[in-house]
Design a protein around this motif. Structure first.
Motif, mmCIF file in Angstrom:
data_model
loop_
_atom_site.group_PDB
_atom_site.id
_atom_site.type_symbol
_atom_site.label_atom_id
_atom_site.label_comp_id
_atom_site.label_asym_id
_atom_site.label_seq_id
_atom_site.Cartn_x
_atom_site.Cartn_y
_atom_site.Cartn_z
ATOM 1 N N GLN A 51 0.795 -1.231 0.000
ATOM 2 C CA GLN A 51 0.000 0.000 0.000
ATOM 3 C C GLN A 51 0.828 1.281 0.000
ATOM 4 N N TYR A 94 -4.826 -5.492 -0.062
ATOM 5 C CA TYR A 94 -5.354 -4.305 -0.723
ATOM 6 C C TYR A 94 -6.535 -3.682 0.038
ATOM 7 N N LEU A 98 -7.943 0.604 0.981
ATOM 8 C CA LEU A 98 -7.498 1.634 0.042
ATOM 9 C C LEU A 98 -8.446 2.835 0.010
#
Length: 284
Positions: free
Chosen positions: A182, A203, A206
């Protein structure tokens, strides 16, 4: 512009002196103010060294200093031809091929290939990505040991982000954890963009970083959900691995980053491959 033919290359760069003159004009100009005496004029080629000297005070400028050619005993024309070969092939040039074509030792050819790849990465830079971005990771080389997606065994991990209809950015990473991936996304993708990924937990979150996050669940057999997919970056991985296997057979983890960046450079100039040779020379 069109890509130079081999005949045109040797006509334009017939010897070391011509190549050195090209470097001098590109990097310093035909007429300049002398850094030592301050007088303006033309610098003339010296017979003693690969340098140009001021007509007034004799101050010398070495055009190769600060370039990939600096402190190399390999003739400059061979360096230029190596750059030409790198930019007129789709999948790169192995050191053995460079050794055969240039008539140099294998260690010399290997060093030249590494320096050229590093130069390609430097010229390519890291332009921020925007809009719709596909993010994914892949495993290169070696044999997988154990089970599980995060278990790399002795394989190297490459993380990549592809801007649809735009550039790609890739990086060799130590793992696929959230704290690894990230920050790379945050550093290279402009806020407000849409990041498309698969279901990897790394992920998640985000949205808190200012992105729209869309996923496809590969584990459940889902590969496209409306406009959301990572088919572009997965196609890029396929071409990268084919290039490595077909041209180099095997690449060590130690040097993989340079090969990955070379392929990235080629992809980002896919619309104007004829400009690559001049671009690499101009940005020395």
């Amino acid at each position: 512009m069109k890509t130079l033919t081999v005949q045109e290359f040797f006509k334009r760069y017939p010897d070391d002196d011509t190549c050195l003159e090209y470097l001098m004009r590109k990097r310093h100009g035909a007429v300049l103010d002398c850094p030592k005496c301050g007088k303006q004029g033309k610098f003339h080629r010296t017979k003693r060294h690969p340098a140009y000297e001021c007509a007034w005070c004799g101050y010398e400028i070495y055009p190769m200093v600060g370039t990939i050619f600096h402190k190399s005993h390999t003739p400059l024309q061979k360096w230029f031809y190596a750059l030409y070969l790198f930019t007129t092939t789709r999948h790169g040039v192995p050191a053995k091929e460079l050794q055969r074509q240039l008539g140099v030792s294998y260690p010399t050819a290997l060093r030249m290939t590494h320096e050229i790849r590093k130069h390609m990465a430097k010229v390519d830079g890291e332009t921020p990505l925007a809009g719709d971005i596909e993010a994914d990771e892949t495993y290169v080389g070696g044999k997988a040991k154990g089970k599980g997606r995060g278990y790399k065994g002795n394989k190297a991990i490459v993380f990549g982000m592809l801007e649809r209809d735009g550039d790609v950015m890739t990086k060799v990473v130590p793992n696929v954890r959230k704290r690894t991936l990230q920050p790379i996304i945050a550093e290279n993708v402009e806020p407000g963009g849409t990041v498309h990924t698969d279901e990897l937990r790394s992920y998640s979150g985000l949205e808190q970083a200012g992105y729209t996050h869309k996923t496809v669940n590969h584990g459940a057999g889902e590969y496209v959900d409306g406009s959301s997919h990572v088919n572009g970056i997965e196609g890029y991985w396929a071409r990268l691995k084919l290039s490595i296997r077909g041209t180099h057979v095997h690449v060590s983890k130690q040097h993989l980053e340079k090969y990955v960046k070379e392929f990235e450079y080629r992809y980002n100039r896919r619309k104007r491959p004829d400009l690559m040779f001049e671009e690499l020379l101009t940005n020395l």
